[in-house]
Design an enzyme around this catalytic site. Structure first.
Site, PDB file in Angstrom:
ATOM      1  N   HIS A  82       0.836  -1.191   0.000  1.00 20.32           N
ATOM      2  CA  HIS A  82       0.000   0.000   0.000  1.00 20.32           C
ATOM      3  C   HIS A  82       0.875   1.247   0.000  1.00 20.32           C
ATOM      4  O   HIS A  82       1.855   1.321   0.728  1.00 20.32           O
ATOM      5  CB  HIS A  82      -0.887   0.013   1.248  1.00 20.32           C
ATOM      6  CG  HIS A  82      -1.718   1.259   1.369  1.00 20.32           C
ATOM      7  ND1 HIS A  82      -2.893   1.421   0.679  1.00 20.32           N
ATOM      8  CD2 HIS A  82      -1.517   2.398   2.060  1.00 20.32           C
ATOM      9  CE1 HIS A  82      -3.395   2.616   0.956  1.00 20.32           C
ATOM     10  NE2 HIS A  82      -2.582   3.231   1.790  1.00 20.32           N
ATOM     11  N   ASP A 161     -14.994   3.215   8.360  1.00 13.71           N
ATOM     12  CA  ASP A 161     -13.914   4.116   7.943  1.00 13.71           C
ATOM     13  C   ASP A 161     -14.418   5.125   6.910  1.00 13.71           C
ATOM     14  O   ASP A 161     -14.061   6.304   6.960  1.00 13.71           O
ATOM     15  CB  ASP A 161     -12.733   3.323   7.382  1.00 13.71           C
ATOM     16  CG  ASP A 161     -11.686   4.250   6.772  1.00 13.71           C
ATOM     17  OD1 ASP A 161     -11.107   5.047   7.537  1.00 13.71           O
ATOM     18  OD2 ASP A 161     -11.478   4.218   5.545  1.00 13.71           O
ATOM     19  N   ARG A 168     -14.228  13.371   9.219  1.00 13.65           N
ATOM     20  CA  ARG A 168     -12.949  14.010   9.553  1.00 13.65           C
ATOM     21  C   ARG A 168     -12.590  15.071   8.530  1.00 13.65           C
ATOM     22  O   ARG A 168     -12.014  16.109   8.856  1.00 13.65           O
ATOM     23  CB  ARG A 168     -11.846  12.950   9.622  1.00 13.65           C
ATOM     24  CG  ARG A 168     -11.936  12.060  10.857  1.00 13.65           C
ATOM     25  CD  ARG A 168     -11.084  10.809  10.696  1.00 13.65           C
ATOM     26  NE  ARG A 168      -9.710  11.132  10.353  1.00 13.65           N
ATOM     27  CZ  ARG A 168      -8.914  10.363   9.617  1.00 13.65           C
ATOM     28  NH1 ARG A 168      -9.338   9.213   9.147  1.00 13.65           N
ATOM     29  NH2 ARG A 168      -7.681  10.739   9.346  1.00 13.65           N
ATOM     30  N   SER A 183      -7.187   4.114   9.896  1.00 13.57           N
ATOM     31  CA  SER A 183      -7.972   4.158   8.658  1.00 13.57           C
ATOM     32  C   SER A 183      -7.306   3.310   7.565  1.00 13.57           C
ATOM     33  O   SER A 183      -7.936   2.439   6.963  1.00 13.57           O
ATOM     34  CB  SER A 183      -8.098   5.620   8.219  1.00 13.57           C
ATOM     35  OG  SER A 183      -8.553   5.727   6.897  1.00 13.57           O
ATOM     36  N   LYS A 187      -8.420  -0.934   6.183  1.00 14.88           N
ATOM     37  CA  LYS A 187      -8.704  -1.357   4.814  1.00 14.88           C
ATOM     38  C   LYS A 187      -7.778  -2.502   4.386  1.00 14.88           C
ATOM     39  O   LYS A 187      -8.195  -3.434   3.704  1.00 14.88           O
ATOM     40  CB  LYS A 187      -8.568  -0.173   3.862  1.00 14.88           C
ATOM     41  CG  LYS A 187      -9.767   0.779   4.000  1.00 14.88           C
ATOM     42  CD  LYS A 187      -9.589   2.085   3.253  1.00 14.88           C
ATOM     43  CE  LYS A 187      -8.794   3.084   4.042  1.00 14.88           C
ATOM     44  NZ  LYS A 187      -9.028   4.484   3.721  1.00 14.88           N
TER      45      LYS A 187
HETATM   46  N1  URA Z   1      -5.836   7.925   3.682  1.00 14.19           N
HETATM   47  C1  URA Z   1      -6.700   7.107   4.318  1.00 14.19           C
HETATM   48  O1  URA Z   1      -7.061   6.057   3.788  1.00 14.19           O
HETATM   49  N2  URA Z   1      -7.138   7.446   5.523  1.00 14.19           N
HETATM   50  C2  URA Z   1      -6.773   8.579   6.145  1.00 14.19           C
HETATM   51  O2  URA Z   1      -7.215   8.808   7.242  1.00 14.19           O
HETATM   52  C3  URA Z   1      -5.894   9.433   5.483  1.00 14.19           C
HETATM   53  C4  URA Z   1      -5.432   9.075   4.243  1.00 14.19           C
END
Ligand code: URA
Ligand code: CA
Length: 437
Positions: A82, A161, A168, A183, A187
Site C-alpha cells: 500500500h 472508515d 474528519r 484508517s 482497509k
Molecule cells: N488515507 C486514508 O485512507 N485514511 C486517512 O485517514 C488518510 C489518508
C-alpha cells in the site's frame, strides 16, 4: 455506556477500552451515534492521541464494521502493498509482476479513487481489452493459476472508515496520526492479506510533508499490523519530486513496461526493488533484503518479470501485444514542450503542482463521477539536481486540446530553477516488523 462519557474520558486524556471503542464504531456505523458526537471525539483524539493498544482496537472495530475478504483459498503467503500516495507513482504496475515472477501470489484489490491520475485499475484499463470485472471465485482462480490478478474493491469494505473519513474531512481532524494509521490499516486488514508492505511517502508531493511525520505514521501502522497478527514493514520513500518521469495513465503504463525491460527510470526501479525485496522477505522467500533484491534483479534481467506482465495482461482480457508495442496504447493528439525560462539547475519541484497540472489535462478525477482521459498527462525531462539550459524542455505535455498555456505556466512554476541543488535520497528509512512476533 453513554457516548458523552466516552468523549469526556478522551478529552481528559483517558484511555478507551476495546469494548468502548467497539461500542462507538458499531453505534456510529448503524447511525445510532450522531455525527456531532463522533466529531467531538475525533477532535479529542486529535489533541490527546491514542495508545498503541487503542489504535489496534480502533482498527479492528472498523474492520468488523464490514466485509472481511477471505483469501485463504489462495496458496502461499499473500503480501499486500500500500502506498500513502504521490504523483506519478507507477510502482504497483512494476512491482506486482516482479514479485509474482518469483511465484509469490499477488492478489490485488484496488480502488479507482480520486487523485492526480487514476488508480492502478484505471491505468491498466488503458491497455486495450483489459478488464477487472470478475467474481471473487474467478479472481482467486486467476491468482492460483498466474500468481497475479487485480479486481476492483468490494463495496462493503470498512463502512465505518468511509463514514468517519468523510466526517474528519469536514471537521479538521484528518491529520491525526492515530486516525490515519487506523484508517489505512483497517482497509488493508479487511482486504485479507497475510502480510503488508507500506510505502510511506514524504515530501512536497506527499500527504506527510516532513520526514518526522512520515516516520511517526510508518511506526504507527507497523505497530497496528503487528499487534493484529499481520507482519508489516514500512518503507519511507521520497516524494519531493514525481517518481520516474511519466504522470498520466497510459504514459505510466508505458513507463512501467520500460522499467520491466530494465530501461526505465532508475528511481522507479530502485523503489520497486526495495519494496519488492520487503515483500519477498515477508513471503518467506529470502533471508535478507540483499538476497531478496538479488532475486528480483534476476527476474528483471532474465525477462521473466516482463513475461509475467504479458501473462497477467492476457489473463485479464488485455492485448499482450501492447507490451511489446506500446504504440497500441492510447496516445494524446498533441505533444507540447515546456521550455525553461532560464539556465541553471532544477533546485525544487512543487510536486503537488505537477500533479494538479496532470489533473487539469484530464488525467485524474475531481469527483467520483468524472471521466478520465487515459491518454493525457506529462513527461518530465528534468529532476532535482539536473542542469537546464534556457529554452530546453523541462517536460512534455500530452494533451487532447490545443490551448495548454495555463498548464505550461503551472509546470514552469512547479519546477524551480536555481544555482545548485542536491539530489534527494530516494529511500529515507525502512521500519521493520518486529522479528519476535
Ligand atoms: N488515507 C486514508 O485512507 N485514511 C486517512 O485517514 C488518510 C489518508
Ligand atoms: Ca511515474
Amino acid at each position: 455506556m453513554r457516548m458523552v462519557d466516552l468523549i469526556k474520558k478522551k478529552r481528559d486524556g483517558g484511555e478507551l477500552s476495546a469494548e468502548e471503542i467497539g461500542f462507538i464504531i458499531e453505534g456510529y456505523t448503524k447511525g445510532e451515534i450522531p455525527d456531532y458526537q463522533v466529531s467531538a471525539l475525533a477532535m479529542a483524539i486529535y489533541f490527546r492521541g491514542m495508545t498503541e493498544r487503542e489504535r489496534a482496537d480502533l482498527t479492528m472495530a472498523m474492520v468488523r464494521s464490514g466485509e472481511q475478504v477471505d483469501l485463504s483459498a489462495i496458496e502461499g503467503i499473500k503480501v499486500d502493498k500500500h502506498s500513502t500516495g504521490g504523483v506519478g507513482d507507477t510502482t504497483t504496475l512494476v512491482l506486482a509482476p516482479l514479485v509474482a515472477a518469483l511465484d509469490i501470489p499477488v492478489a490485488k484489490m484496488s480502488g479507482r479513487g480520486l487523485g492526480h491520475t487514476g488508480g492502478t485499475i484505471d491505468k491498466l484499463e488503458s491497455i486495450p481489452g483489459f478488464t477487472v470485472e470478475y467474481t471473487k471465485e474467478e479472481f482467486i482462480d486467476k491468482v492460483n493459476r498466474h500468481k497475479i490478478a487485480i479486481i476492483g474493491q468490494t463495496a462493503d469494505l470498512t463502512p465505518a472508515d468511509k463514514k468517519l473519513y468523510a466526517l474528519r474531512d469536514v471537521t479538521a481532524t484528518v491529520d491525526s496520526i492515530p486516525l490515519i494509521a487506523s484508517s489505512v490499516m483497517s482497509k488493508k486488514i479487511a482486504g485479507g492479506s497475510d502480510a503488508i508492505v507500506l510505502d510511506v511517502k514524504t515530501g512536497s508531493g506527499a500527504f506527510m510533508k516532513t520526514l518526522e511525520d512520515a516516520r511517526a505514521l510508518a511506526e504507527a501502522m507497523v505497530s497496528i499490523g503487528n499487534r493484529l497478527g499481520r507482519r508489516t514493514t514500512a518503507v519511507i520513500s521520497d516524494m519531493s519530486q514525481p517518481l520516474g518521469h511519466a504522470v498520466g495513465n497510459a504514459l505510466e503504463v508505458r513507463e512501467a513496461i520500460e522499467t520491466l525491460r530494465g530501461e526505465g527510470p532508475k528511481d522507479l526501479e530502485e523503489l520497486c526493488l526495495t519494496l519488492g525485496g520487503q515483500m519477498v522477505m515477508l513471503a518467506g522467500k529470502a533471508g535478507s533484503a540483499e538476497e531478496a533484491e538479488e532475486k528480483l534483479r534476476e527476474v528483471l534481467r532474465s525477462g521473466k518479470a516482463l513475461e509475467k506482465f504479458r501473462e497477467w495482461i492476457a489473463s485479464q482480457g488485455g492485448d499482450p501485444k501492447a507490451v511489446d508495442d506500446p504504440d497500441r496504447l492510447p496516445r494524446a493528439a498533441h505533444q507540447i514542450p515546456v521550455p525553461a525560462k532560464e539556465k541553471g539547475v532544477v533546485a525544487e519541484i512543487v510536486t503537488d503542482q505537477i500533479g494538479i497540472a496532470a489533473m487539469m489535462l484530464g488525467a485524474g478525477r475531481t469527483t467520483k463521477e468524472s471521466e478520465i482521459d487515459l491518454s493525457v498527462g506529462l513527461v518530465l525531462h528534468k529532476k532535482i539536481g539536473d542542469p537546464v539550459e534556457k529554452g530546453e524542455p523541462l517536460a512534455t505535455i500530452h494533451a487532447n486540446r490545443e490551448n495548454v498555456d495555463e498548464i505550461v505556466e503551472k509546470i514552469r512554476d512547479g519546477i524551480r530553477i536555481g544555482n545548485r541543488a542536491e539530489k534527494p535520497a530516494l529511500i529515507h528509512d525502512v521500519v521493520i516488523t518486529d522479528p519476535s512476533e
